[in-house]
Design a protein around this motif. Sequence first.
Motif, PDB file in Angstrom:
ATOM      1  N   SER A 162      77.828  89.859  -2.448  1.00 16.59           N
ATOM      2  CA  SER A 162      77.695  88.952  -1.304  1.00 16.59           C
ATOM      3  C   SER A 162      78.474  89.426  -0.083  1.00 16.59           C
ATOM      4  CB  SER A 162      78.164  87.546  -1.692  1.00 16.59           C
ATOM      5  OG  SER A 162      79.563  87.507  -1.872  1.00 16.59           O
ATOM      6  N   VAL A 163      79.217  90.522  -0.219  1.00 21.79           N
ATOM      7  CA  VAL A 163      79.982  91.082   0.903  1.00 21.79           C
ATOM      8  C   VAL A 163      79.213  92.256   1.498  1.00 21.79           C
ATOM      9  CG1 VAL A 163      82.136  92.186   1.618  1.00 21.79           C
ATOM     10  CG2 VAL A 163      82.168  90.371  -0.108  1.00 21.79           C
ATOM     11  N   GLU A 164      78.891  92.157   2.777  1.00 24.49           N
ATOM     12  CA  GLU A 164      78.139  93.221   3.452  1.00 24.49           C
ATOM     13  C   GLU A 164      79.043  94.402   3.774  1.00 24.49           C
ATOM     14  OE1 GLU A 164      75.486  93.961   7.530  1.00 24.49           O
ATOM     15  OE2 GLU A 164      76.221  91.946   7.031  1.00 24.49           O
ATOM     16  N   TRP A 165      78.596  95.585   3.410  1.00 18.25           N
ATOM     17  CA  TRP A 165      79.318  96.800   3.794  1.00 18.25           C
ATOM     18  C   TRP A 165      78.981  97.110   5.247  1.00 18.25           C
ATOM     19  CZ3 TRP A 165      79.248 101.063  -0.554  1.00 18.25           C
ATOM     20  CH2 TRP A 165      79.746 100.507  -1.759  1.00 18.25           C
ATOM     21  N   LYS A 166      80.001  97.280   6.065  1.00 16.83           N
ATOM     22  CA  LYS A 166      79.799  97.459   7.507  1.00 16.83           C
ATOM     23  C   LYS A 166      79.850  98.921   7.947  1.00 16.83           C
ATOM     24  CE  LYS A 166      79.858  92.994   8.720  1.00 16.83           C
ATOM     25  NZ  LYS A 166      78.786  92.311   9.461  1.00 16.83           N
ATOM     26  N   LYS A 224      88.288  96.395  -0.778  1.00 14.83           N
ATOM     27  CA  LYS A 224      88.327  95.110  -0.086  1.00 14.83           C
ATOM     28  C   LYS A 224      87.133  94.929   0.825  1.00 14.83           C
ATOM     29  CE  LYS A 224      91.290  92.119   2.724  1.00 14.83           C
ATOM     30  NZ  LYS A 224      92.615  91.971   3.395  1.00 14.83           N
ATOM     31  N   THR A 225      86.820  95.944   1.614  1.00 17.33           N
ATOM     32  CA  THR A 225      85.706  95.837   2.559  1.00 17.33           C
ATOM     33  C   THR A 225      84.386  96.311   1.958  1.00 17.33           C
ATOM     34  OG1 THR A 225      86.264  98.018   3.468  1.00 17.33           O
ATOM     35  CG2 THR A 225      87.205  96.088   4.562  1.00 17.33           C
ATOM     36  N   GLU A 226      84.450  97.062   0.871  1.00 22.73           N
ATOM     37  CA  GLU A 226      83.245  97.580   0.216  1.00 22.73           C
ATOM     38  C   GLU A 226      83.350  97.348  -1.299  1.00 22.73           C
ATOM     39  OE1 GLU A 226      84.066 100.532   3.650  1.00 22.73           O
ATOM     40  OE2 GLU A 226      84.144 101.385   1.646  1.00 22.73           O
TER      41      GLU A 226
END
Length: 321
Positions: A251-255, A243-245
């Motif tokens: 287009s989703v930044e890994w934090k 979900k987060t990665e």
Amino acid sequence: MNNSIDEKEEKEIQEIIQTMKRFLSDTYPKGNIKRNFHPKMHGCLKGTLEIRNDLPDTLKQGLFKSPNTYEVWLRFSNAPPKIQSDKSSSGRGLAIKVLNVPGTVIEEDPIGVNCQNFLMTTSPILSAGSIRLYNKAIKAILFGWKRQLVFALNPLHWRSLFLTLKHSKKHDNLLAQKYFSGGAFRFGPDQFVKFVLEPHNSNLGYTLGKPKTDNFLREQLKADLKSCQHGFTIYVQVHENDKTEPLEDTSVEWKKEGVPVADLWIPAQDFDFEERNKFGEALSFSPWACLEDHEPIGGINRARRLVYKELAELRKTENSV
């Protein structure tokens, strides 16, 4: 993970290839075909990559399996498809070619030895997170304001446009920037990562003491490397959560925090001369010129495999006339 190209993706990718070929044919004369993106090179430099000797066992994979030092070629560039002033906001690129790597590679590098390529930009994401959206975006980017207007009026495209603008910035010094791999990569048999390159001195700025020219980033790079070595550290962000990665949606930044795995050193050097500039322009880079342990993952990376290969061959053929 299934990383194969299906029929729908194949169709989209072939459209992307034809779109880019048309743009290059319309933009450049035969004998001087440049890259579709990153055509403006700031410099082709020599460097070394040192694999760290204190990695945890889980990260001793592929290129990073054991401490070693490798020679590398580096190419700094501006991202936009048309050559423009360095004073404009945009993304910047750093392509890294690690030479004579041990192990089995997925694709042979045109340079003639086993290589591990890393293609990185100053944006932590690739805003078109799927092949389908990228196909639409590329047509808008390359073929004028009418296409761009139609693309921009579609609410489904607003997030991509926002992300593009968010990560397009002005930069004073190429050696002070963070660079990101954008897509995800295999890291051994059962791990996935993204790569992040962090400068050893993020406080470097513009120091030439005169108004900036359209090519000031090259001029600053030459000044900084005239008598002093500079460096970066390579980190890996290890995938743990879809979900987060996400592996597919770029287009989703890994934090998550990265783990340092290697150091990139750029010694003092003179790189702005005709032979080196010609060599840098002729170099081709692909994330698929890599070790099997670092297979590119996700739709955008699958598209890059075919697109980069076709366009590199086009440049080679057209520029040899």
